[in-house]
Design an enzyme around this catalytic site. Structure first.
Site, PDB file in Angstrom:
ATOM      1  N   HIS A  18     -86.661 -31.198 -78.939  1.00  0.00           N
ATOM      2  CA  HIS A  18     -87.009 -29.868 -78.434  1.00  0.00           C
ATOM      3  C   HIS A  18     -87.181 -28.849 -79.559  1.00  0.00           C
ATOM      4  O   HIS A  18     -87.954 -27.905 -79.414  1.00  0.00           O
ATOM      5  CB  HIS A  18     -85.991 -29.435 -77.375  1.00  0.00           C
ATOM      6  CG  HIS A  18     -86.050 -30.301 -76.144  1.00  0.00           C
ATOM      7  ND1 HIS A  18     -84.988 -30.526 -75.318  1.00  0.00           N
ATOM      8  CD2 HIS A  18     -87.080 -31.049 -75.621  1.00  0.00           C
ATOM      9  CE1 HIS A  18     -85.348 -31.337 -74.332  1.00  0.00           C
ATOM     10  NE2 HIS A  18     -86.610 -31.678 -74.501  1.00  0.00           N
ATOM     11  N   SER A  99     -88.142 -30.809 -71.160  1.00  0.00           N
ATOM     12  CA  SER A  99     -89.427 -30.484 -71.796  1.00  0.00           C
ATOM     13  C   SER A  99     -90.398 -29.733 -70.869  1.00  0.00           C
ATOM     14  O   SER A  99     -91.020 -28.759 -71.313  1.00  0.00           O
ATOM     15  CB  SER A  99     -90.074 -31.746 -72.366  1.00  0.00           C
ATOM     16  OG  SER A  99     -90.210 -32.749 -71.391  1.00  0.00           O
ATOM     17  N   GLU A 117     -94.394 -37.787 -63.894  1.00  0.00           N
ATOM     18  CA  GLU A 117     -93.039 -38.299 -63.668  1.00  0.00           C
ATOM     19  C   GLU A 117     -93.108 -39.305 -62.525  1.00  0.00           C
ATOM     20  O   GLU A 117     -93.619 -38.988 -61.457  1.00  0.00           O
ATOM     21  CB  GLU A 117     -92.078 -37.144 -63.348  1.00  0.00           C
ATOM     22  CG  GLU A 117     -90.691 -37.566 -62.914  1.00  0.00           C
ATOM     23  CD  GLU A 117     -89.969 -38.492 -63.907  1.00  0.00           C
ATOM     24  OE1 GLU A 117     -89.902 -38.169 -65.095  1.00  0.00           O
ATOM     25  OE2 GLU A 117     -89.487 -39.551 -63.458  1.00  0.00           O
ATOM     26  N   ASP A 163     -92.484 -39.316 -74.215  1.00  0.00           N
ATOM     27  CA  ASP A 163     -91.017 -39.449 -74.272  1.00  0.00           C
ATOM     28  C   ASP A 163     -90.543 -40.465 -73.228  1.00  0.00           C
ATOM     29  O   ASP A 163     -89.836 -40.129 -72.285  1.00  0.00           O
ATOM     30  CB  ASP A 163     -90.420 -38.051 -74.007  1.00  0.00           C
ATOM     31  CG  ASP A 163     -88.906 -38.026 -74.135  1.00  0.00           C
ATOM     32  OD1 ASP A 163     -88.341 -38.928 -74.791  1.00  0.00           O
ATOM     33  OD2 ASP A 163     -88.290 -37.089 -73.589  1.00  0.00           O
TER      34      ASP A 163
END
Ligand code: SAM
Length: 275
Positions: A18, A99, A117, A163
């Site tokens: 981050h 994020s 997602e 990620d």
């Protein structure tokens, strides 16, 4: 899909990821022209650090918790703290922004976020966290597939955060493979690829593959807080940045040594290289 980020939110790996993400978003905002962001593995976007999941280990106490009360923090950590405070109105550390929330908070008019997602509960949380924000588009779809399907962004400039949870052994290899076609579609984008620091020869092979697929500006930043743990507990992580914005290298050279010293659990360190 068993991975839940709530167990790890705010740990040393999130701090590295981050800090880099916020620097790159700020760099994109140096120009007025709008940008687009693709977050391929977004997670739920907001984590209660006192939930049962977050308190089980609790990893954040050895991550952001150690950096919170730090008057002389380097600018990159002060920036992360400001971003977290936006979600903690009373100034106490309770919620950690993932994020997609950090990105959504950074968007200006005309900027956009495409966030993917796959986990149904995380997707529901994500909808609640950022689903109604202007410029934010959510996708219950595979983030690897989105790397080609959703690139380039309509704004023709921007950032891609990759990620994955690394639940499957081939996810480093798979990401390196899909980066090739993604770079063909959006070669001048800024790419941030987070990886666990577990198998360095695998990471070096992946870096070489990314370079071979046409990325010539690379920066790799590794941060570890302890010696490698035999039982597989994550001791460190690595960010590969393709097309790093000006100033990232110097900012990390200033921040990572002192972050490593603060988070050390015995054998901490950092490494900044050009693979
Ligand atoms: N990027 C988030 C952050 O920094 O706050 C953390 C993301 S977490 C490491 C990885 C997420 O990817 C999990 O929420 C998981 O459910 C999701 N996921 C797993 N496989 C996926 C896939 N193929 N495509 C999209 N999301 C996936």
């Amino acid at each position: 899909m068993n991975y839940r980020h709530a167990f790890h939110a705010g740990n040393h790996a999130d701090v590295l990821k981050h800090v880099v993400l916020l620097f790159c978003l700020d760099a994109l905002k140096r120009k007025e022209t709008p940008f687009g962001v693709l977050d391929t593995h977004a997670g739920g976007g907001r984590y209660d650090l006192f939930s049962a999941e977050a308190m089980r280990s609790p990893e954040w106490q050895h991550g952001i918790g150690e950096l919170w009360d730090w008057p002389d923090a380097p600018p990159a950590v002060a920036r992360l703290k400001r971003a977290i405070l936006a979600d903690n109105a009373d100034g106490a550390l309770r919620h950690y922004p993932g994020s997609p929330l950090l990105i959504a908070n950074a968007l200006r008019e005309g900027d956009a976020l495409e966030a993917c997602e796959l986990h149904p509960e995380e997707y529901a949380a994500l909808r609640q966290t950022v689903g109604r924000r202007p410029g934010v588009h959510l996708h219950a779809r595979d983030g690897f597939e989105a790397l080609t399907a959703l690139l380039p962004p309509k704004q023709r400039r921007g950032l891609v955060l990759i990620d994955p949870p690394y639940e499957k052994p081939d996810e480093v290899f798979k990401t390196a493979q899909v980066l090739g076609p993604a770079l063909q579609r959006f070669g001048h984008g800024v790419y941030l690829w987070w990886r666990p620091l577990k198998n360095d020869s695998e990471l070096r092979r992946a870096d070489a593959e990314v370079r071979a697929s046409g990325a010539d500006k690379l920066l790799r930043a590794d941060l570890w807080v302890d010696a490698p743990a035999p039982a597989g507990r994550l001791h460190g992580s690595s960010m590969l940045v393709i097309n790093p914005p000006f100033g990232l290298d110097a900012t990390l050279r200033q921040a990572l040594p002192v972050i490593a010293a603060k988070l050390s659990r015995g054998a901490a360190g950092f490494r900044i290289t050009t693979p």
